[in-house]
Design a protein around this motif. Structure first.
Motif, mmCIF file in Angstrom:
data_model
loop_
_atom_site.group_PDB
_atom_site.id
_atom_site.type_symbol
_atom_site.label_atom_id
_atom_site.label_comp_id
_atom_site.label_asym_id
_atom_site.label_seq_id
_atom_site.Cartn_x
_atom_site.Cartn_y
_atom_site.Cartn_z
ATOM 1 N N ARG A 259 -1.587 3.500 -31.125
ATOM 2 C CA ARG A 259 -0.746 2.850 -29.693
ATOM 3 C C ARG A 259 0.598 3.736 -29.525
ATOM 4 N N THR A 260 1.346 3.838 -30.210
ATOM 5 C CA THR A 260 2.509 4.985 -30.310
ATOM 6 C C THR A 260 1.929 6.274 -29.850
ATOM 7 N N ALA A 261 0.937 7.104 -30.248
ATOM 8 C CA ALA A 261 0.443 8.143 -29.761
ATOM 9 C C ALA A 261 -0.329 8.222 -28.507
ATOM 10 N N GLY A 262 -0.458 6.908 -28.107
ATOM 11 C CA GLY A 262 -1.174 6.860 -26.688
ATOM 12 C C GLY A 262 -2.537 7.309 -26.830
ATOM 13 N N VAL A 263 -3.227 7.481 -27.535
ATOM 14 C CA VAL A 263 -4.813 7.943 -27.944
ATOM 15 C C VAL A 263 -5.832 7.070 -27.857
ATOM 16 N N ALA A 264 -5.741 5.981 -27.616
ATOM 17 C CA ALA A 264 -6.631 4.640 -27.895
ATOM 18 C C ALA A 264 -7.710 5.128 -26.842
ATOM 19 N N GLU A 265 -7.578 5.364 -25.877
ATOM 20 C CA GLU A 265 -8.705 5.702 -24.759
ATOM 21 C C GLU A 265 -9.514 6.972 -25.004
ATOM 22 N N ALA A 266 -8.427 8.017 -25.514
ATOM 23 C CA ALA A 266 -9.163 9.449 -25.757
ATOM 24 C C ALA A 266 -10.032 9.249 -26.814
ATOM 25 N N MET A 267 -9.625 8.458 -28.099
ATOM 26 C CA MET A 267 -10.520 8.296 -29.040
ATOM 27 C C MET A 267 -11.835 7.472 -28.605
ATOM 28 N N ARG A 268 -11.650 6.513 -27.903
ATOM 29 C CA ARG A 268 -12.715 5.689 -27.527
ATOM 30 C C ARG A 268 -13.831 6.534 -26.688
ATOM 31 N N ASP B 44 -16.805 16.686 -28.639
ATOM 32 C CA ASP B 44 -16.027 17.544 -28.016
ATOM 33 C C ASP B 44 -14.791 17.841 -28.751
ATOM 34 N N TRP B 45 -14.878 18.892 -29.771
ATOM 35 C CA TRP B 45 -14.181 19.390 -30.835
ATOM 36 C C TRP B 45 -12.477 19.238 -30.454
ATOM 37 N N PRO B 46 -12.293 20.150 -29.235
ATOM 38 C CA PRO B 46 -10.894 20.221 -29.082
ATOM 39 C C PRO B 46 -10.239 18.875 -28.595
ATOM 40 N N GLU B 47 -10.849 17.929 -27.747
ATOM 41 C CA GLU B 47 -10.312 16.856 -27.357
ATOM 42 C C GLU B 47 -10.230 15.696 -28.487
ATOM 43 N N ALA B 48 -11.500 15.654 -29.225
ATOM 44 C CA ALA B 48 -11.464 14.888 -30.237
ATOM 45 C C ALA B 48 -10.169 15.349 -31.554
ATOM 46 N N ALA B 49 -10.086 16.295 -31.800
ATOM 47 C CA ALA B 49 -8.880 16.875 -32.630
ATOM 48 C C ALA B 49 -7.570 16.669 -32.064
ATOM 49 N N GLN B 50 -7.456 17.095 -30.834
ATOM 50 C CA GLN B 50 -6.090 16.616 -30.177
ATOM 51 C C GLN B 50 -5.678 15.224 -30.352
ATOM 52 N N ALA B 51 -6.794 14.213 -30.033
ATOM 53 C CA ALA B 51 -6.545 12.953 -30.221
ATOM 54 C C ALA B 51 -6.015 12.721 -31.688
#
Length: 486
Positions: free
Chosen positions: A225-234, A243-250
């Motif tokens: 929640r703090t990182a704001g990556v819940a939607e990106a991870m889902r 998608d390695w770059p997006e998954a790694a960034q999250a």
């Protein structure tokens, strides 16, 4: 073939480079003079070698030969247990010196005249399946870690997915779970995701770690929640392909949030802070250098996305022990601490996965995969360039599947560096792979005896075989196998 070529071929043979090879059809082939000259220069064939290496291997209950330069006479043998014995090193008919048989495997110390030599005394063979199975049959599964996707992993598989498969396999009666390599890749370049092209085989890929193994689900959920990556991870978890770059960034954003919370509380001490400090101390200079490389490469790429090869950095940044790198490390202390944190997180996550596999009934547990080499632009090659044969890549000559041969764009450990450092780069790599595993698969295992090396800029067909000290390496594998019961 003229006299100069004959002399060159003789030099190559003496240096361990085969001037001839046999192709897949049985046809004899000769290596081009240019290849021999380049490989001779690469391995430092004309540089003086140490007359007595710091480590000599031997077999348990067999006399151990030493170079004649070691000398003979009264000596002290200090066993690994600390026990001491007075012995005599005898001259042999073959010109070498001989240490009397030692009945215990281990790394013992021979004090002879004014020198000390480590004697790595190996058992006759590796720790075996029979020693685990006790006459019974065993079976296991194999999996690519990135195929073990689960809700909450960010779409790329992780140590929790490994543990869940291990539990299911244990219920079915399996004893082992073999995995794809877990070696460290390039945190700043997530598009370089090939597990067999690691930045370093001494460390782990933190993207494959489940942070809940260390911090628990509640803290991880709060960090998401703090990182704001819940939607990106889902989104990454729902995707058909990774998608390695997006998954790694999250996932790295999640790790940053965990680190920020941990780092803020670390000053107060506590169990996790003490565990982290102990991990960093135990990792020593190798771990610090890896973290420095990760931070330095990220800084270089942020300034110039094309600046991905440390071999083209300014000379001062190519020296890991130099003042410029030390100044960078001092200025970027917190960033380097983050990369130390990532390695701690990964180490503890894989330790937990192996523990769960064993508790689920897998008598071997996880089987790790040791890649044959490393990327020449990576952490190991930057921090320990003398370990690595820069200027050539591992590959293979033409065969029935690849008529043009293969270049795997992987750097090899220098056989000379192995001998002169007491096999440190090999042992460090082996121990890192065995750290949280009940067994290992050694990729391209014939590389313990010889590797096909292709000088940079040349075709795979223009390579040659370089000999490795196979007898020494096999003994060290057997010794480490027994010490880890793997």
């Amino acid at each position: 073939m003229d006299l100069a070529d004959d002399a060159l071929r003789d030099r190559a043979r003496r240096a361990g480079i085969a001037p001839d090879w046999t192709d897949v059809t049985g046809q004899a082939r000769s290596v081009a003079p240019e290849t021999l000259e380049r490989l001779l220069a690469l391995i430092g064939a004309d540089e003086p070698a140490a007359s007595v290496p710091p480590l000599v291997t031997g077999m348990v209950r067999q006399a151990i030969p030493l170079p004649s330069e070691a000398g003979t006479g009264a000596a002290v043998l200090v066993l690994e247990s600390g026990e001491r014995a007075e012995i005599t090193v005898h001259p042999g008919d073959d010109g070498r010196c001989w240490v009397p048989p030692i009945d215990r495997p281990g790394y013992h110390r021979l004090q002879l005249h004014d020198r000390e030599i480590t004697l790595a005394v190996a058992p006759p063979r590796c720790f075996s399946l029979d020693e685990v199975a006790r006459g019974g049959r065993m079976w296991g599964l194999a999996a690519q870690i990135y195929g073990l996707r689960r809700p909450g992993d960010g779409g790329i598989g992780d140590s929790r997915g490994i543990a869940e498969l291990a539990r299911a396999a244990g219920r079915a009666g399996a004893d082992a779970l073999a995995l794809s390599p877990t070696h460290a890749l390039f945190t700043a370049e997530p598009e370089r995701f090939g597990p067999y092209s690691p930045s370093s085989r001494l460390f782990l890929n933190p993207l494959q770690a489940d942070p809940a193994a260390l911090f628990g689900q509640g803290r991880v959920a709060a960090a998401i929640r703090t990182a704001g990556v819940a939607e990106a991870m889902r989104r990454c978890e729902a995707a058909v392909l990774i998608d390695w770059p997006e998954a790694a960034q999250a996932k790295l954003a999640l790790f940053r949030a965990l680190f920020d919370g941990f780092d803020a509380a670390a000053e107060a001490g506590g169990g996790l802070a003490e565990d982290f400090a102990g991990f960093v101390r135990a990792g020593g200079a190798l771990l610090q250098d890896h973290a420095r490389f990760e931070a330095l490469q990220a800084a270089r790429l942020a300034a110039d996305p094309a600046d991905r090869d440390w071999r083209r950095w300014p000379a001062a940044l190519r020296d890991p022990a130099g003042a410029t790198v030390a100044a960078f490390a001092a200025a970027q202390d917190r960033e380097i601490r983050f990369h130390l944190f990532l390695q701690w997180l990964a180490d503890r996550a894989f330790a937990a996965a192996q523990a769960e596999a064993r508790s689920a009934g897998l008598r071997i547990g996880l089987i790790a995969d040791l890649a044959v080499g490393m990327d020449a632009t990576g952490s190991h090659a930057w921090s320990r360039p003398s370990d690595v044969l820069g200027g050539a890549s591992i590959g293979s000559p033409p065969d029935a599947f690849n008529a043009d041969g293969q270049n795997w764009t992987l750097a090899a450990i220098s056989p000379r560096a192995m001998v002169e450092t007491g096999f440190a780069p090999f042992l460090d790599t082996l121990r890192a792979t065995l750290r949280h595993a009940g067994g290992i698969r050694i990729d391209h295992v014939m590389g313990l005896a010889r590797l096909w090396l292709v000088p940079d800029g040349m075709a795979p067909t223009e390579g040659a075989y370089l000999t490795y000290p196979a007898e020494d390496l096999l003994r060290l594998v057997a010794l480490e196998s027994h010490r880890h019961r793997a």
